[in-house]
Design an enzyme around this catalytic site. Structure first.
Site, short mmCIF file in Angstrom:
data_model
loop_
_atom_site.label_atom_id
_atom_site.label_comp_id
_atom_site.label_asym_id
_atom_site.label_seq_id
_atom_site.Cartn_x
_atom_site.Cartn_y
_atom_site.Cartn_z
N THR A 70 -3.13 -0.83 3.54
CA THR A 70 -4.33 -0.90 2.70
C THR A 70 -5.58 -1.05 3.58
O THR A 70 -5.48 -1.17 4.81
CB THR A 70 -4.29 -2.13 1.76
OG1 THR A 70 -4.53 -3.32 2.54
CG2 THR A 70 -2.95 -2.24 1.06
N ASP B 265 -18.37 2.31 9.03
CA ASP B 265 -17.00 2.63 9.46
C ASP B 265 -16.93 2.70 10.99
O ASP B 265 -16.03 2.14 11.62
CB ASP B 265 -16.56 3.96 8.82
CG ASP B 265 -15.22 4.43 9.36
OD1 ASP B 265 -14.22 3.71 9.15
OD2 ASP B 265 -15.16 5.50 10.00
N GLY C 51 0.83 -1.21 0.00
CA GLY C 51 0.00 0.00 0.00
C GLY C 51 0.86 1.25 0.00
O GLY C 51 1.63 1.49 0.93
N LYS D 144 -15.06 0.09 13.96
CA LYS D 144 -14.20 0.53 15.06
C LYS D 144 -14.74 0.04 16.41
O LYS D 144 -13.99 -0.39 17.29
CB LYS D 144 -14.07 2.05 15.04
CG LYS D 144 -13.30 2.56 13.83
CD LYS D 144 -13.42 4.06 13.66
CE LYS D 144 -12.75 4.50 12.36
NZ LYS D 144 -13.00 5.93 12.05
#
Length: 368
Positions: free
Chosen positions: A99, A226, A12, A230
């Site tokens: 990545t 998202d 990445g 987390k």
């Protein structure tokens, strides 16, 4: 006796990857021992490496990667190559995955079993299936390789290391609550500020996209996934075996009618039709003297994890956030009624890379 060496491989080379490489170059000149030797760097299509395993030059790696004709190796080939590098240099290897690839994440157990340590901001490895989570740490345990992922939550903020310290020193976490998305933070701080009127919802979403705060298609932020990823990571670290980011309630802010429109651009064009829905939510909060924010919370006693809109008194730390900052509150037995609060920039290439570089330092001190 030759100076000790640690080999670094990078997958990445985007925003975070470039920022990390610059920090790695500075780190290697700041601490000459052990020697940090760059042995492999790749994008999804191309790779830069030397067949004789000699180190790559930090200064020119990105330019050479852009012009090389070498194809990126498959993940199986990367494992074999890094094994050969380790053998030929008689030194350990750390893989830095910059990545957000599920394919790379799925390969972590294989890297770790082959004694390759991993440092990464990739959320997918730690918020995917619970089995992958278990396989990753079991592989690390059996080989002695290390795995660190501070930047998978809160970019460079010390969220994961703090939670680990709380748990490992025997404190009892009762609740975790906060604003975990720089995008959502920015949107609500400008849509429903503590003082003043704030803008129209659709206009704020467009502004956030223009400023580069959202994904290319803003729906990828507004669906709440998202934040759910987390929370899955933090819940697992705190001791809740959450199966996946879809295993608990996650409120999406995408109007039903716009979920399946063809493109992000079309979504933004039509979003103003639904401004009244968000205005009503904001007005209801204002009538109570509160503001609305997009938060995630984990309640350990009831094992409840959820993501969505909540209202807060204007004096609450979550209400007073600025810009795209994150805030994470840890409520624990030791800290009592007042939580331990971590707050600051939760997005951006430099701070995310800083979390990765900090993790790399930890790994080097353990393996070199």
């Amino acid at each position: 006796m030759a100076a000790k060496q640690v080999n670094i491989a990078i997958i990445g080379a985007g925003g975070v990857g470039k920022a990390f490489l610059a920090q790695l170059q500075a780190l290697s000149s700041r601490r000459p021992s052990p020697k940090l030797s760059l042995c492999y760097i790749s994008t999804s299509k191309k790779a830069l490496y030397n067949d004789d395993f000699s180190p790559l030059a930090y200064e020119t790696a990105i330019q050479e990667l852009a012009t090389t004709s070498k194809q990126a190796k498959t993940l199986s080939q990367v494992v074999d190559y890094l094994g050969a590098v380790s053998k030929s240099t008689n030194a350990k290897v750390v893989l830095v995955d910059n990545t957000s690839s599920q394919d790379v994440a799925d390969f972590y157990p294989t890297f770790l079993k082959n004694s390759v340590s991993i440092v990464t901001p990739n959320k997918k490895a730690f918020s995917g299936s619970y089995k992958l989570w278990q396989d990753i740490f079991a592989a690390a345990e059996s080989s002695g390789a290390k795995v660190y992922h501070e930047s998978s939550v809160g970019a460079g903020l010390p969220v994961i290391s703090t939670l680990k310290d709380l748990v490992e020193t025997g404190d009892e976490v009762t609740k975790i609550e906060g604003v975990f998305s720089g995008t959502m933070s920015f949107l609500f701080n400008s849509f429903a500020p503590v003082e003043g009127a704030g803008g129209q919802w659709s206009a704020e979403v467009k502004k956030a996209k223009d400023l580069g705060y959202t994904e290319p298609d803003p729906r990828d932020d507004l669906n709440g996934l998202d934040v759910a990823r987390k929370l899955t990571i933090l819940a697992r670290l705190a001791g809740l075996p959450v199966e996946s980011p879809t295993a608990f309630p996650v409120q999406s802010l995408i109007p039903k009618e716009l979920e399946s429109v063809a493109s992000g651009d079309e979504f933004l064009q039509r979003l103003p039709e639904f401004d009244s829905q968000m205005e009503e939510i904001k007005a209801a909060a204002e009538r109570e003297g509160k503001v609305v924010r997009f938060v995630g919370s984990i309640d350990m006693a009831s094992k409840a994890v959820k993501v969505g809109l909540e209202t807060f008194e204007k004096s609450h730390p979550i209400a007073g956030l600025k810009g795209s900052d994150n805030i994470i509150s840890f409520y624990t037995k030791r800290y009592g009624a007042k939580p331990l609060i971590i707050q600051g920039a939760g997005a951006g290439g430099d701070v995310t890379a800083m979390g990765v570089t900090g993790d790399l330092n930890k790994v080097i001190s353990q393996i070199a």
